[in-house]
Design a protein around this motif. Structure first.
Motif, PDB file in Angstrom:
ATOM      1  N   ILE A  40     -12.362  77.045 -14.753  1.00  0.00           N
ATOM      2  CA  ILE A  40     -13.856  76.649 -14.983  1.00  0.00           C
ATOM      3  C   ILE A  40     -14.533  77.508 -15.980  1.00  0.00           C
ATOM      4  O   ILE A  40     -15.050  77.078 -17.229  1.00  0.00           O
ATOM      5  N   THR A  41     -14.447  78.719 -15.754  1.00  0.00           N
ATOM      6  CA  THR A  41     -15.166  79.445 -16.667  1.00  0.00           C
ATOM      7  C   THR A  41     -14.530  79.793 -18.037  1.00  0.00           C
ATOM      8  O   THR A  41     -15.166  79.616 -19.056  1.00  0.00           O
ATOM      9  N   THR A  42     -13.064  79.563 -18.135  1.00  0.00           N
ATOM     10  CA  THR A  42     -12.604  79.450 -19.406  1.00  0.00           C
ATOM     11  C   THR A  42     -12.948  78.473 -20.154  1.00  0.00           C
ATOM     12  O   THR A  42     -13.415  78.448 -21.243  1.00  0.00           O
ATOM     13  N   HIS A  43     -12.879  77.139 -19.449  1.00  0.00           N
ATOM     14  CA  HIS A  43     -13.249  75.969 -20.321  1.00  0.00           C
ATOM     15  C   HIS A  43     -14.497  75.935 -20.582  1.00  0.00           C
ATOM     16  O   HIS A  43     -14.976  75.695 -21.767  1.00  0.00           O
ATOM     17  N   ALA A  44     -15.654  76.459 -19.986  1.00  0.00           N
ATOM     18  CA  ALA A  44     -17.090  76.636 -19.956  1.00  0.00           C
ATOM     19  C   ALA A  44     -17.339  77.363 -21.401  1.00  0.00           C
ATOM     20  O   ALA A  44     -18.391  77.163 -21.858  1.00  0.00           O
ATOM     21  N   ARG A  45     -16.419  78.500 -21.641  1.00  0.00           N
ATOM     22  CA  ARG A  45     -16.859  79.052 -22.635  1.00  0.00           C
ATOM     23  C   ARG A  45     -16.634  78.476 -24.161  1.00  0.00           C
ATOM     24  O   ARG A  45     -17.131  79.099 -25.123  1.00  0.00           O
ATOM     25  N   GLN A  46     -16.028  77.338 -24.098  1.00  0.00           N
ATOM     26  CA  GLN A  46     -15.968  76.727 -25.327  1.00  0.00           C
ATOM     27  C   GLN A  46     -17.206  75.998 -25.676  1.00  0.00           C
ATOM     28  O   GLN A  46     -17.321  75.186 -26.683  1.00  0.00           O
ATOM     29  N   PHE A  47     -18.153  75.824 -24.816  1.00  0.00           N
ATOM     30  CA  PHE A  47     -19.321  74.843 -24.950  1.00  0.00           C
ATOM     31  C   PHE A  47     -20.594  75.868 -24.974  1.00  0.00           C
ATOM     32  O   PHE A  47     -21.031  76.630 -24.207  1.00  0.00           O
ATOM     33  N   LYS A  48     -21.226  76.087 -26.432  1.00  0.00           N
ATOM     34  CA  LYS A  48     -22.529  76.886 -26.525  1.00  0.00           C
ATOM     35  C   LYS A  48     -23.592  76.635 -25.603  1.00  0.00           C
ATOM     36  O   LYS A  48     -24.296  77.412 -25.268  1.00  0.00           O
ATOM     37  N   ALA A  49     -23.700  75.420 -25.198  1.00  0.00           N
ATOM     38  CA  ALA A  49     -24.920  74.974 -24.342  1.00  0.00           C
ATOM     39  C   ALA A  49     -24.747  75.484 -23.055  1.00  0.00           C
ATOM     40  O   ALA A  49     -25.858  75.618 -22.188  1.00  0.00           O
TER      41      ALA A  49
END
Length: 230
Positions: free
Chosen positions: A18-27
């Motif tokens: 989850i945290t790895t995927h989330a890093r791809q979104f600036k928001a």
């Protein structure tokens, strides 16, 4: 737009995804991760976030139980390895339900839903305020302060609960478009009223909480059928 989120899952590898995927979104801004639902519940009693990624199957307390215990729940995306729990997630009006292992493509679709919901909330929040020009200045008026609005040819006069009326150059049609839907009604070619400020309606007269009585025009008689006295 910044969306603060936490992730709750008793499996560290799932949190990593989850945290790895989330890093791809600036928001998205990660605030905290938890591998213990009880600890997460205690933390949430004193903190506020915009979004929670939450596993459904966890020891001690399930994600569904935790979600139900939240007084003012933020947006929630449930994650689980078991399809049969999807109904529980959607029953709680979750934004989405992600089946493990979570692919980036599926995660991205969930974030699109989050951003769409945030956009709608922001639009509604902006509608709670009216921005007008009056006396050579720009004014921002909380619509909850408005009692009624009166037409004066090319101008409108905004009658407030806690201040003197405000005059601005605007048509009644344009004014109604800028007010939050369902909270204001046009009852006459010369009047728009705040629904929450109506005391009673009878004999084609609207009696306001302030004591003012306003007429209901022939073209707006539908208002008499639709308005229900609390």
């Amino acid at each position: 737009m910044e969306i603060k989120f936490i992730a709750i899952d008793n499996e560290p590898p799932a949190l990593d995804v989850i945290t790895t995927h989330a890093r791809q979104f600036k928001a998205l801004k990660l605030v905290q991760t938890f591998d213990d639902a009880i600890a997460a519940a205690a933390w949430l009693r004193h903190a506020k976030v915009d979004l929670i990624f939450m596993d459904i199957q966890m020891p001690d307390i399930s994600g569904v139980e935790l979600a139900r215990s939240l007084h003012d729940a933020p947006m929630i995306i449930f994650t689980t390895a078991y399809k049969q729990y999807a109904f529980d997630g959607f029953e709680l009006n979750a934004v989405d339900y992600l089946l493990k292992p979570i692919s980036f493509e599926r995660f991205e679709k969930s974030i699109d839903k989050v951003l769409s919901q945030c956009g709608k909330q922001q639009e509604q929040s902006e509608k709670d305020f009216l921005v007008i020009h009056s006396s050579y200045q720009v004014m921002r008026i909380d619509t909850r302060r408005i009692r009624y609005i009166e037409s004066l040819k090319d101008y409108v006069r905004i009658h407030l609960t806690d201040a003197a009326p405000v005059l601005t150059l605007m048509t009644m049609k344009k004014m109604l478009e800028q007010l939050p839907a369902g909270k204001f009604s046009r009852i006459h070619r010369s009047y728009i009223v705040a629904v929450h400020e109506i005391r009673s309606v009878s004999n084609r007269l609207v009696r306001m909480n302030c004591g003012m009585q306003l007429p209901v025009g022939d073209s707006y008689s539908q208002f008499l059928k639709e308005w229900k006295q609390p």
